[in-house]
Design an enzyme around this catalytic site. Structure first.
Site, PDB file in Angstrom:
ATOM      1  N   GLU A   1      45.981  -8.030  24.834  1.00 41.32           N
ATOM      2  CA  GLU A   1      46.190  -8.512  23.479  1.00 41.32           C
ATOM      3  C   GLU A   1      45.309  -7.720  22.516  1.00 41.32           C
ATOM      4  OE1 GLU A   1      47.103 -13.125  24.848  1.00 41.32           O
ATOM      5  OE2 GLU A   1      45.609 -12.718  23.298  1.00 41.32           O
ATOM      6  N   PRO A   2      45.616  -7.777  21.218  1.00 42.68           N
ATOM      7  CA  PRO A   2      44.784  -7.043  20.253  1.00 42.68           C
ATOM      8  C   PRO A   2      43.308  -7.400  20.349  1.00 42.68           C
ATOM      9  CG  PRO A   2      46.813  -7.781  19.213  1.00 42.68           C
ATOM     10  CD  PRO A   2      46.789  -8.397  20.584  1.00 42.68           C
TER      11      PRO A   2
ATOM     12  N   ALA B   1      41.916  -8.966  23.156  1.00 44.53           N
ATOM     13  CA  ALA B   1      41.529  -9.213  24.553  1.00 44.53           C
ATOM     14  C   ALA B   1      42.138  -8.142  25.442  1.00 44.53           C
ATOM     15  CB  ALA B   1      41.991 -10.601  25.008  1.00 44.53           C
TER      16      ALA B   1
ATOM     17  N   PRO C   1      44.800  -4.547  43.172  1.00 43.83           N
ATOM     18  CA  PRO C   1      44.589  -3.437  44.116  1.00 43.83           C
ATOM     19  C   PRO C   1      45.778  -2.500  44.221  1.00 43.83           C
ATOM     20  CG  PRO C   1      43.679  -5.444  45.021  1.00 43.83           C
ATOM     21  CD  PRO C   1      44.422  -5.842  43.780  1.00 43.83           C
TER      22      PRO C   1
ATOM     23  N   GLU D   1      48.065  -1.968  41.888  1.00 43.53           N
ATOM     24  CA  GLU D   1      48.139  -1.219  40.639  1.00 43.53           C
ATOM     25  C   GLU D   1      47.124  -0.082  40.627  1.00 43.53           C
ATOM     26  OE1 GLU D   1      47.462  -1.839  35.809  1.00 43.53           O
ATOM     27  OE2 GLU D   1      47.287  -3.544  37.173  1.00 43.53           O
TER      28      GLU D   1
ATOM     29  N   LEU E   1      39.576  27.344  32.076  1.00 44.12           N
ATOM     30  CA  LEU E   1      39.838  28.571  32.817  1.00 44.12           C
ATOM     31  C   LEU E   1      41.085  29.309  32.308  1.00 44.12           C
ATOM     32  CD1 LEU E   1      38.965  27.364  36.426  1.00 44.12           C
ATOM     33  CD2 LEU E   1      37.759  29.136  35.112  1.00 44.12           C
TER      34      LEU E   1
ATOM     35  N   GLY F   1      44.811  -0.067  33.716  1.00 41.98           N
ATOM     36  CA  GLY F   1      44.571  -0.546  35.078  1.00 41.98           C
ATOM     37  C   GLY F   1      43.141  -0.980  35.309  1.00 41.98           C
TER      38      GLY F   1
END
Length: 382
Positions: free
Chosen positions: A130-131, A133, A243, A245, A340, A366
């Site tokens: 949520e915005p 949370a 787990p 995910e 590189l 995640g």
């Protein structure tokens, strides 16, 4: 480094995945990135070819195949064609939404939803953030209250992957403010339910083809038949699926590390400066040596995690260790590989430049790196 993770059947499957990607994804991915949208038809074809959803039981149209090594093969092959927006959507279906629908549904719910997933016709999303949370799920304000046999859902979610495309959204909501951690439940909100609105498609710095959205729920009447799992156990349901995910993030990360590294290694022995390939300079060789070593060592941990998951032994702590370390390695590998490449690394036509943007989110979604370390630290503290 030799790997003994796969059997012949996995390598045969790899050829199927490669053929699918070359036919359906590679010719279209640049257009998807430009249009910020992936054609839905590709998921129908992907499901038909067994690219995801293998775990769905045969009675619902799946293969009832639970060996996670097939999922790893898919992640490796998608990384090789640099289709990371597509990779994320496949992971969202296979590593998140589908397992909620396999593990928490009633027989009636399985009959309603699994055949559509098995056919690639139903796309799912998971709405937790949520915005106000993010990682703090207990801080969510989205709520659901009883009204007869139904629930009335109100709230807002954000950063929801596939939020625009999704036909089914698994929504976490507070159902009893007085019950603490037992006051949350999960609901399946379906496309077209009155009061369910999708906000803008969010403009991200990477993964442009993978739609991410804000979702709004205003007095959405959710029938009791769409309660997912057990009322009041929403947080526990979410925790128990993390787990898988996080393993999904790890396999995508290590696959991308290896792909970008191999392209960079080849580039270093083709690109010349001061009359010789830049890979012939000791400083460059040492840097390549360090990256190759780190990737091989971390690959061993991820392979072991896949074996543990297949055996039902991958713990939340071990998954958290892999998630934070491999995603941080990915960030470092891509950054060094871009360096590189020199100026060419900053050009979007080069895969390393696109990967630089696409992979940055890996240490955030995640569960952030900080949250992963907190999980591990709490375990160490007993």
């Amino acid at each position: 480094m030799d790997r003994d993770l796969y059997d012949d059947v996995h390598e045969q499957y790899r050829e199927t995945v490669r053929e699918f990607l070359e036919r359906e994804v590679v010719p279209n991915h640049a257009r998807w990135e430009e249009e910020r949208w992936i054609d839905r038809s590709v998921y129908v074809e992907a499901a038909k070819q067994g690219i995801y959803g293998l775990q769905i039981p045969e009675e619902y149209g799946g293969a009832d195949e639970h060996d996670y090594r097939f999922r790893f093969v898919v992640a490796e092959e998608i990384a090789k064609v640099h289709a990371l927006s597509f990779a994320l959507t496949v992971s969202l279906q296979d590593d998140l939404v589908l397992h909620y629908l396999l593990d928490l549904t009633t027989d009636e719910q399985k009959q309603r939803w699994l055949p559509g997933f098995a056919a690639g016709e139903l796309i799912g999303a998971l709405a937790m953030t949520e915005p106000g949370a993010g990682s703090d799920l207990r801080g969510m304000s989205t709520s659901a209250r009883r009204d007869g046999d139904d629930w009335i859902l109100n709230g807002q979610k954000t950063f929801i992957s596939s939020g625009i495309m999704a036909d089914l959204v698994v929504v976490a909501a507070r159902t009893d403010p007085e019950a603490g951690s037992k006051g949350y439940s999960l609901f399946v909100v379906e496309r077209g339910m009155p009061g369910f609105e999708r906000g803008r498609k969010l403009d991200k710095i990477g993964l442009p083809a993978q739609d991410t959205a804000e979702l709004y729920f205003e007095d959405v009447r959710v029938p009791r038949e769409n309660l997912l799992g057990t009322e009041g156990r929403g947080l526990q349901h979410l925790m128990s699926h993390l787990p898988r995910e996080r393993l999904g993030v790890s396999i995508k990360a290590i696959a991308n590390c290896r792909t970008i590294f191999e392209e960079t290694r080849r580039y270093c022995f083709e690109r010349k400066a001061f009359g010789q390939p830049i890979g012939d300079f000791q400083a460059v060789r040492f840097e390549l040596a360090e990256l190759a070593t780190e990737i091989d060592i971390v690959q061993a941990y991820v392979d072991k995690s896949v074996v543990a998951y297949n055996a039902g032994k991958l713990t939340a702590v071990d998954a958290a260790k892999g998630k934070w370390y491999v995603s941080e390695l990915q960030k470092r590998v891509v950054d060094q590989c871009l360096q590189l490449h020199g100026g060419y690394g900053y050009m979007s036509e080069y895969p390393v430049a696109r990967a630089f943007l696409d992979t940055r989110i890996q240490t955030i979604y995640g569960g952030t790196t900080a949250i992963m370390k907190e999980i591990i630290g709490r375990d160490l503290a007993g």
